[in-house]
Scaffold this motif. Structure first.
Motif, short mmCIF file in Angstrom:
data_model
loop_
_atom_site.label_atom_id
_atom_site.label_comp_id
_atom_site.label_asym_id
_atom_site.label_seq_id
_atom_site.Cartn_x
_atom_site.Cartn_y
_atom_site.Cartn_z
N LYS A 2 -8.09 -21.44 -2.46
CA LYS A 2 -8.53 -21.68 -1.98
C LYS A 2 -10.07 -22.13 -3.09
CE LYS A 2 -8.33 -19.34 2.68
NZ LYS A 2 -8.78 -18.95 3.06
N PHE A 3 -9.30 -21.31 -4.14
CA PHE A 3 -10.27 -21.36 -5.25
C PHE A 3 -10.00 -22.99 -6.30
CE2 PHE A 3 -8.70 -17.08 -7.13
CZ PHE A 3 -9.07 -16.50 -6.74
N THR A 40 -12.80 -17.17 3.47
CA THR A 40 -13.63 -18.18 3.36
C THR A 40 -12.43 -19.08 3.03
OG1 THR A 40 -15.18 -19.22 2.33
CG2 THR A 40 -13.57 -17.57 1.09
N MET A 41 -13.00 -20.30 3.37
CA MET A 41 -12.47 -21.66 3.28
C MET A 41 -11.95 -21.76 1.93
SD MET A 41 -12.89 -25.34 5.67
CE MET A 41 -10.89 -26.20 5.18
N ASN A 57 -11.49 -16.42 -14.05
CA ASN A 57 -10.78 -17.05 -15.57
C ASN A 57 -11.05 -18.90 -13.98
OD1 ASN A 57 -10.18 -15.52 -17.13
ND2 ASN A 57 -8.25 -15.09 -16.32
N GLU A 58 -11.30 -18.60 -12.85
CA GLU A 58 -12.01 -19.65 -12.07
C GLU A 58 -13.17 -19.80 -11.64
OE1 GLU A 58 -8.84 -21.76 -11.38
OE2 GLU A 58 -8.01 -19.72 -12.56
N TYR A 78 -17.60 -21.11 1.15
CA TYR A 78 -17.55 -22.28 2.20
C TYR A 78 -16.31 -22.58 2.90
CZ TYR A 78 -21.24 -24.59 -1.45
OH TYR A 78 -21.92 -25.14 -2.43
N ASP A 79 -17.54 -22.62 4.49
CA ASP A 79 -16.50 -22.58 5.50
C ASP A 79 -17.28 -24.29 6.21
OD1 ASP A 79 -14.11 -21.29 6.88
OD2 ASP A 79 -15.51 -22.39 8.47
#
Length: 252
Positions: free
Chosen positions: A210-211, A172-173, A236-237, A182-183
């Motif tokens: 990507k996070f 994924t993006m 944690n993100e 999302y992408d």
């Protein structure tokens, strides 16, 4: 044309992207025709992309660089993710691979397995599998013209919908704070959704770069994925209770 005009436009797009021609012209006090000419120069140089009357920087989160460029981005993390993903494959499996560069990394090692069958919508991935004499099927479909090297559309979706796989590897993006994936290509997401649906196990490949942000089209939520392989603990993100998260494999 003013040589500093390009710098002014780039700086504006760094502050906010995308911007319309009208917005750029009003901010730097030049005509819209002048802005259009300069944007053409910047686009030809690979600095910006223009879409639906707006312009954005090519290093923004809403731009898809060419496949060959993306293969080299975060390559160390992708290789680590690949080696963890390979542990989930067994001889005789049928495997879905999406058109991501992360899936392409996996494809490069699949000749190590016996009697493997791979279904992919990745043009470059398919070529790699063929060169290694791995049994591989193309999903068919139209070529997506957004630098993704992907096959998309109804023909691809219908082909995948007739197949069952042991495991689906996809990327994924980005993943936002709510765990949504999302992408920028809704057509690629449609293909991924069918792969996920028709696989016993869905495995999301996503490095930590990507996070924390979102793009345009939602694919799924990490809560609905079986396994996430990454280089940093996602728990944690995101603002999701740990008991609702998938199995997370953090590669060292």
């Amino acid at each position: 044309m003013n040589k500093n005009l390009g710098t002014l436009i780039v700086n504006l797009l760094k502050e906010k992207s995308p911007l319309s021609v009208e917005e750029i012209a009003s901010k730097i006090y030049v005509s819209e025709s002048t802005v259009r000419r300069k944007l053409t120069v910047l686009q030809d140089a690979g600095v910006v992309t223009r879409s639906y009357g707006k312009a954005f920087l090519n290093d923004s989160k809403h731009f898809m660089p060419a496949f060959d460029i993306r293969k080299t981005e975060n390559s160390t993390e992708k290789k680590k993710i690949t080696f963890e993903a390979l542990k989930l494959i067994k001889d005789g499996y049928t495997v879905f691979l999406d058109a991501s560069t992360s899936a392409h990394y996996i494809a490069q090692y699949l000749s190590e397995f016996n009697n493997l069958t791979v279904i992919t919508n990745g043009v470059d991935t398919l070529s790699t599998l063929a060169s290694m004499h791995v049994t591989a099927y193309s999903t068919g479909g139209k070529v997506c013209h957004d630098n993704s090297s992907a096959l998309v559309g109804l023909n691809a979706v219908n082909f995948i919908d007739k197949i069952h796989a042991a495991v689906c590897f996809f990327s994924t993006m980005c993943i936002d704070r709510n765990g949504n994936c999302y992408d920028i290509s809704d057509e690629e997401n449609e293909v991924r959704r069918i792969m996920i649906k028709n696989a016993n196990k869905s495995v999301l490949l996503c490095d930590s770069s990507k996070f924390g942000f979102a793009t345009t089209f939602k694919l799924t939520n990490v809560k609905d994925v079986d396994i996430l392989i990454t280089d940093k603990d996602l728990s944690n993100e995101v603002d999701i209770p740990k008991n609702q998260l998938p199995e997370i494999i953090v590669c060292g």
